[in-house]
Design a protein around this motif. Structure first.
Motif, PDB file in Angstrom:
ATOM      1  N   UNK A 255       0.867  -1.181   0.000  1.00  0.00           N
ATOM      2  CA  UNK A 255       0.000   0.000   0.000  1.00  0.00           C
ATOM      3  C   UNK A 255       0.901   1.228   0.000  1.00  0.00           C
ATOM      4  N   UNK A 256       0.960   1.899  -1.138  1.00  0.00           N
ATOM      5  CA  UNK A 256       1.779   3.101  -1.267  1.00  0.00           C
ATOM      6  C   UNK A 256       0.909   4.341  -1.079  1.00  0.00           C
ATOM      7  N   UNK A 257       1.493   5.495  -1.270  1.00  0.00           N
ATOM      8  CA  UNK A 257       0.780   6.757  -1.076  1.00  0.00           C
ATOM      9  C   UNK A 257      -0.458   6.896  -1.937  1.00  0.00           C
ATOM     10  N   UNK A 258      -0.361   6.503  -3.207  1.00  0.00           N
ATOM     11  CA  UNK A 258      -1.496   6.618  -4.121  1.00  0.00           C
ATOM     12  C   UNK A 258      -2.642   5.689  -3.697  1.00  0.00           C
ATOM     13  N   UNK A 259      -2.298   4.453  -3.368  1.00  0.00           N
ATOM     14  CA  UNK A 259      -3.323   3.494  -2.933  1.00  0.00           C
ATOM     15  C   UNK A 259      -3.981   3.964  -1.639  1.00  0.00           C
ATOM     16  N   UNK A 260      -3.167   4.539  -0.764  1.00  0.00           N
ATOM     17  CA  UNK A 260      -3.705   5.018   0.509  1.00  0.00           C
ATOM     18  C   UNK A 260      -4.694   6.168   0.289  1.00  0.00           C
TER      19      UNK A 260
END
Length: 163
Positions: free
Chosen positions: A133-138
Motif C-alpha cells: 500500500x503506497x501513497x497513491x493506494x492510501x
C-alpha cells in the motif's frame, strides 16, 4: 507462476475484496503480536481506547441515560462485561463497575494495554508495506472510507445505547 487464486480474486466484487484485505491485515497482526488475542478482542481493545476520549464518554453517558433498561439491555450488558473481563484477565484493561460517570461500567487501558495497542498499530503499518500500500493506494482508500463512513455514522446515531 501466477497465484492460484488470481482468477477468483479478479472476479470478486469490491465488498469481497475488502474482506480479503481485512482478513489479511488481521491475520498478519495476530500472527506477529506478542500476546494471543482473538480478532474480536483486538477490536474491543481499540474500542476501549476510543471510549476513553471525553466526547465519546459524554455520548455514551447521554445514550445510557435514555436507554430502556429491560431484559435485553441487561443481557447485552452481561455479554459485554464478559468480553471486557477477558481483556482484564490479560492485564490489558481495568473495569470499573461503579464509575462516577453515570455509566453501568467503564473500562480503562492499563500501561500493558497501551503497549499492546502500540504494537498492533506498528504491525498494521508494517502490513501496509508488506502488501504494497503506497501513497497513491492510501489516498484511494481514504476517499472510499470517507464515502463509506456516513453509512455507519448514521447507524450509530440511531442506536439507543452504546456499551
Amino acid at each position: 507462476m501466477a497465484h492460484p487464486h488470481k482468477d477468483a480474486i479478479a472476479r470478486m466484487p469490491a465488498s469481497s475484496l475488502i474482506g480479503v484485505i481485512e482478513e489479511s491485515k488481521m491475520t498478519y497482526v495476530r500472527e506477529n503480536l506478542s500476546v494471543f488475542l482473538h480478532e474480536s478482542q483486538i477490536k474491543l481493545l481499540k474500542q476501549v481506547k476510543k471510549h476513553q476520549k471525553p466526547h465519546h464518554k459524554r455520548i455514551r453517558v447521554k445514550q445510557y441515560q435514555k436507554a430502556e433498561k429491560d431484559d435485553l439491555f441487561n443481557l447485552h450488558l452481561d455479554l459485554y462485561l464478559k468480553k471486557y473481563g477477558k481483556l482484564a484477565k490479560k492485564g490489558l484493561i481495568e473495569i470499573d463497575e461503579n464509575p462516577d460517570s453515570g455509566l453501568p461500567y467503564d473500562c480503562e487501558l492499563t500501561p500493558n494495554g497501551i503497549e499492546v495497542l502500540d504494537e498492533i498499530s506498528a504491525l498494521e503499518n508494517e502490513w501496509e508495506n508488506v502488501v504494497g500500500i503506497d501513497g497513491e493506494a492510501k489516498e484511494v482508500l481514504k476517499e472510499i472510507a470517507l464515502n463509506s463512513f456516513e453509512i455507519s455514522y448514521r447507524h450509530k446515531k440511531k442506536q439507543r445505547f452504546i456499551f
